[in-house]
Design a protein around this motif. Sequence first.
Motif, PDB file in Angstrom:
ATOM      1  N   THR A 313       0.833  -1.208   0.000  1.00  0.00           N
ATOM      2  CA  THR A 313       0.000   0.000   0.000  1.00  0.00           C
ATOM      3  C   THR A 313       0.866   1.256   0.000  1.00  0.00           C
ATOM      4  O   THR A 313       0.500   2.268  -0.586  1.00  0.00           O
ATOM      5  N   LEU A 314       2.030   1.182   0.661  1.00  0.00           N
ATOM      6  CA  LEU A 314       2.916   2.339   0.668  1.00  0.00           C
ATOM      7  C   LEU A 314       3.483   2.591  -0.728  1.00  0.00           C
ATOM      8  O   LEU A 314       3.533   3.744  -1.178  1.00  0.00           O
ATOM      9  N   MET A 315       3.879   1.535  -1.427  1.00  0.00           N
ATOM     10  CA  MET A 315       4.405   1.714  -2.781  1.00  0.00           C
ATOM     11  C   MET A 315       3.336   2.286  -3.706  1.00  0.00           C
ATOM     12  O   MET A 315       3.621   3.155  -4.546  1.00  0.00           O
ATOM     13  N   ALA A 316       2.105   1.818  -3.548  1.00  0.00           N
ATOM     14  CA  ALA A 316       1.012   2.354  -4.368  1.00  0.00           C
ATOM     15  C   ALA A 316       0.815   3.832  -4.090  1.00  0.00           C
ATOM     16  O   ALA A 316       0.604   4.640  -5.014  1.00  0.00           O
ATOM     17  N   ALA A 317       0.892   4.222  -2.825  1.00  0.00           N
ATOM     18  CA  ALA A 317       0.733   5.625  -2.453  1.00  0.00           C
ATOM     19  C   ALA A 317       1.881   6.465  -3.008  1.00  0.00           C
ATOM     20  O   ALA A 317       1.662   7.569  -3.539  1.00  0.00           O
ATOM     21  N   VAL A 318       3.106   5.964  -2.884  1.00  0.00           N
ATOM     22  CA  VAL A 318       4.274   6.695  -3.388  1.00  0.00           C
ATOM     23  C   VAL A 318       4.157   6.920  -4.885  1.00  0.00           C
ATOM     24  O   VAL A 318       4.401   8.026  -5.391  1.00  0.00           O
TER      25      VAL A 318
END
Length: 352
Positions: A313-318
């Motif tokens: 989810t963090l990579m998607a947000a980044v």
Amino acid sequence: MKKILLTGGGTAGHVTPNIALLPDLKAEGYDIHYIGSYEGMEKKLITAQGIHYDGIATGKFRRYLSAKNLTDPFRVIKGFQQAKKLIRDYKPDVVFSKGGFVAVPVVLAAGHYHIPIIIHESDMTPGLANKICMRTAKKICCNFPETVKLLPADKAVLTGTPIRRELLNGSRDAGFAFTGLSDDKPILLMMGGSTGSRAVNAGLRSALPQLLKEFHVIHLCGKGNLDSTLAQPGYIQYEYISDELKDLFAISDIVLSRAGANAICELLALKKPNILVPLPAAVSRGDQILNANSFKKQGFSYVLEEEKLNADTLMAAVHEVYNNRDSYKKAMATSNQSNGVDIVIKLIKELS
């Protein structure tokens, strides 16, 4: 010479906006005094600025059961009497309060002498200390459009938070020299506050193998949270940064942060595309969630709930924030909340 009395304390968020006002107040020729608690963190921060400081007794008003609820009201009464004497001696033309419970007896004492008072509320919904002070204040400054609707119409002013001007003047050259990084990849800056955030630290570190393929990462992880086993090219860890923070902002392309009011207002002033991970309601009064959702609604931020934070989810947000960074910057550029210094100084001059 006009005289101003500043107050506020308990956390850095109740002090740093006052510090941000000091250069302009000095330039306007104000004689500046500060009242805080005897040994709170505000004493060290303010005296380091060369400002006259007096401490008073303080007590906290709690919404929960505590034995201190029996003794703290007497401390507040003592603080009120001490503040009355100091104000009678100072004879300030105006009072500016950034809040916290140390500010309550000071504001009430200033009201006793009919001195104009300006208070500032950082969060979306007013805290208890500011609720107590509102009736006495002439003007109530705030950070969010939604907050204006919760305040008396003749008192509310949307200002944003006063931001230290030096944060706006960081040097990319100094930032690269300090970190040893290069500009061959975009840079993600993660901020978790002076004590760090265990959950956000863990989420960021779980994504490092993926992140470092595309980004350099500067991680402000908080005191005691360095992890030497993760040392690798492109990943720089610091417990806490003060003087060089402006330069780290200057080289950062996106920022991952908690959603404390001062922190996000700094990001807004700097026009930094950002991902906010607010403190969950289970461990707070929910103000960070409200803050973050307001910024999301205005197009300033991407919000990722802590409960959903993981490497994927963090990579998607980044990716979402970096790929659409120009739209985030454009939204922030249209805001009139970017830096409260000018508006607050104007109000101080009008009332003093």
